[in-house]
Design an enzyme around this catalytic site. Structure first.
Site, short mmCIF file in Angstrom:
data_model
loop_
_atom_site.label_atom_id
_atom_site.label_comp_id
_atom_site.label_asym_id
_atom_site.label_seq_id
_atom_site.Cartn_x
_atom_site.Cartn_y
_atom_site.Cartn_z
N ASP A 124 -57.82 25.52 3.61
CA ASP A 124 -57.00 26.11 4.66
C ASP A 124 -57.80 26.69 5.84
O ASP A 124 -58.79 27.40 5.64
CB ASP A 124 -56.15 27.24 4.09
N SER A 174 -57.54 33.49 2.26
CA SER A 174 -57.13 33.26 3.66
C SER A 174 -56.79 34.54 4.40
O SER A 174 -56.55 35.60 3.80
CB SER A 174 -55.94 32.31 3.69
N TRP A 187 -52.72 19.22 -1.86
CA TRP A 187 -53.19 19.75 -3.14
C TRP A 187 -52.95 18.77 -4.28
O TRP A 187 -53.56 18.89 -5.35
CB TRP A 187 -52.51 21.08 -3.44
N TRP A 189 -63.35 23.00 -5.17
CA TRP A 189 -62.77 24.32 -4.92
C TRP A 189 -63.48 25.36 -5.80
O TRP A 189 -63.77 25.13 -6.96
CB TRP A 189 -61.27 24.30 -5.22
N GLU A 230 -47.10 30.05 0.95
CA GLU A 230 -48.42 30.50 1.38
C GLU A 230 -48.53 30.47 2.90
O GLU A 230 -47.68 29.92 3.59
CB GLU A 230 -49.51 29.59 0.77
N GLN A 257 -61.33 28.18 4.51
CA GLN A 257 -61.70 28.34 3.11
C GLN A 257 -62.82 27.37 2.78
O GLN A 257 -62.71 26.17 3.03
CB GLN A 257 -60.49 28.08 2.22
N ARG A 283 -51.10 37.57 -0.89
CA ARG A 283 -52.20 36.99 -0.10
C ARG A 283 -51.76 36.50 1.29
O ARG A 283 -50.61 36.58 1.67
CB ARG A 283 -52.83 35.84 -0.86
N ASP A 284 -52.78 36.01 2.00
CA ASP A 284 -52.64 35.25 3.25
C ASP A 284 -52.08 36.07 4.42
O ASP A 284 -51.06 35.70 5.02
CB ASP A 284 -51.76 34.01 3.04
#
Length: 526
Positions: free
Chosen positions: A46, A103, A325, A70, A231, A62, A176-177
């Protein structure tokens, strides 16, 4: 035919001024994108915190600094003056023994509301998600929002003394994010975050970027499926049809899985924001098919779209991760995995009687195309046949602007990154009977690296008069198709052999006239 020298020649959209690396066994330079940013090596997903400051575009993302898979999540960093030629910088926010860096957003704190800089040298402030580890002060896996700042235009970053600056109570493994923007009518900062598995968007406000107060929740807007994650939320205003007096707000989200093309994708909602609550308009009934919602892209490879902050005037530009993904870990590129979409200008336009988010290539890209040689074809009429364009019309990196008038054909379109015998090629196909636009990558080259690498991506696009306009951007390993003022976009990765560089037009079961077809060569091919 020589290329124009009005603009600097393109090299692959990665660093050319950082350390050089020796060729690696298994490397795939034939799929290194020319127009789209990719890191020199290792894993990328991302985009994070893109912004414009002092004439420079900054892109964070990321990044795994140690492997093409990852993990060890950190913030990679690249800079550009034109969104085309990127220079990879040192890792901005590295993982460490206490946390990984997920993120977030970077803003220019122009008025030094945080007190972390000065009026003469305001700070850059990065709000990001920390994922704490077993030897940290919080339980392993807990996610919360942290802050880092820079006083040297993003070259180096310092962690804020209080870490984290925003948590949930109780702690969450899915919080998150953060996306952050200045809300001028209220005179405060607004942050959008997600509890990804709830799924819900949570809004907060702050006067200083360090102390945050809850505002409201948004979700689930009738769109929830088993295992779905929300997300990368972004909330921003856009004028409707260019009229500043008719401003609306757009909430953009990453959806994984259950996107319109399978796996991960980006959805958006249009509505209003009063400084506290976002209210969407025109939602379909609860439980509607994904096709009833508004998608930024109907292809498989456009996720985690995020707008640039700090742009001059009222311009709005977004960039996303060009992967999915479902198969991101298996894409056959080496020594890197992951790349970005082409930066796109966003506009909110009335299409089919309702506001829709429309994309078009950024002005730097259109200037590049204008400075390169263009081959024009007009009045090419095909009757139930395929037609390979002349030998000099070939290249791995092309811009194609075209109109089709389907007089009696059932289906018509073009194959790009094709071989002369037609055995390999990516199809852009319009079906007149079904009123569907399709990108078909079933014969695009290497496709069997993952059983989840879906082949066809389809969008309903009525064209009752048989007139279809398409803008197609082709890179060494991707295709982006835009139509209907940019309200329809299909972005897909492809992995063709280097020799598949031809363009073939076709018309099935009837007549199609190809009008005003303009093909611009972007890779130096004659």
């Amino acid at each position: 035919m020589a290329l124009s020298t009005n603009l600097p020649a393109l090299s692959p959209a990665q660093a050319t001024d950082t350390q050089q690396t020796a060729p690696l066994q298994g490397a795939t330079p034939q799929w290194r994108p020319l127009l789209h940013y990719s890191p020199r090596r290792n894993w990328m997903n991302d985009p994070n915190g893109p912004f414009f400051h002092k004439g420079v575009y900054h892109l964070f993302y990321q990044y795994n600094p140690v492997a093409p898979e990852w993990g060890n999540m950190s913030w990679g960093h690249a800079t550009s003056t034109d969104l085309l030629h990127w220079h990879e910088q040192d890792v901005a926010l590295p993982f460490n023994e206490t946390k990984d860096i997920f993120s977030g957003t970077v803003v220019v704190d122009t008025h030094n509301t945080s007190g972390l800089g000065t009026a003469e040298n305001p700070p850059l402030v990065a709000l990001h998600t920390s994922v704490f580890k077993k030897n940290a002060s919080r339980e392993p896996g807990v996610q919360a929002q942290s802050l880092a700042y820079s006083l040297d235009d993003g070259q180096t970053w310092k962690p804020y003394r209080k870490d984290p600056v925003l948590t949930l109570s109780p702690d969450s493994l899915h919080f998150r994010d953060p996306g952050v923007f200045w809300y001028a009518p209220g005179g405060y900062w607004v942050m959008t975050t997600v509890v990804a598995n709830a799924p819900v968007v949570k809004l907060y406000k702050s006067a200083n970027l360090t102390d945050w107060t809850f505002l409201s929740d948004f979700g689930p807007a009738g769109f929830v499926r088993p295992g779905m994650l929300w997300e990368m939320p972004s909330l921003f205003p856009l004028p409707l049809d260019g009229n500043e007096a008719r401003q609306k707000w757009v909430l953009m989200l990453g959806i994984n899985p259950w996107s319109i093309a399978g796996g991960s994708g980006s959805i958006y909602f249009v509505g209003s924001f009063d400084g506290t609550t976002f209210r969407p308009e025109g939602l379909p009934p609860d439980g509607s098919d994904p096709a009833a919602y508004d998608w930024l892209d109907h292809g498989a490879d456009h996720y985690a779209a995020i707008p640039f902050s700090g742009l001059p005037g009222n311009s709005a530009v977004t960039i996303g991760w060009m992967s999915n993904w479902d198969y991101a870990s298996q894409v056959p590129t080496s020594p890197w995995k992951g790349q970005m979409t082409l930066p796109m200008t966003m506009a909110l336009r009335t299409v089919d009687g309702r506001p829709q988010l429309c994309l078009e290539p950024d002005s730097h890209y259109t200037a590049l195309v204008a400075a390169r040689p263009t081959l024009s074809f007009d009045g090419l009429q095909l009757v139930s046949e395929q037609h390979l364009l002349p030998d000099h019309v070939h290249g791995q990196v092309l811009d194609i602007d075209m109109n089709m008038h389907m007089q009696s054909a059932d289906r018509a379109g073009i194959f790009v990154r094709a071989t002369a015998d037609g055995r390999i090629g990516t199809g852009i196909v319009y079906d007149m009977k079904r009123q569907l636009l399709t990108v078909d990558r079933s014969r695009s080259g290497l496709t069997d690296f993952s059983a989840r690498f879906s082949h066809e991506h389809i969008v309903n696009m009525p064209a009752p008069t048989g007139d279809i306009s398409l803008h197609v951007i082709i890179d060494r390993n991707s295709i982006e198709v835009l139509s209907r003022h940019g309200s329809i976009v299909i972005t897909d990765l492809i992995f063709p052999p280097a020799g598949a560089d031809r363009v073939m037009a076709f018309s099935e079961n009837g007549t199609t006239e190809f009008r005003n077809m303009k093909i611009t060569l972007l890779d130096g091919s004659q």
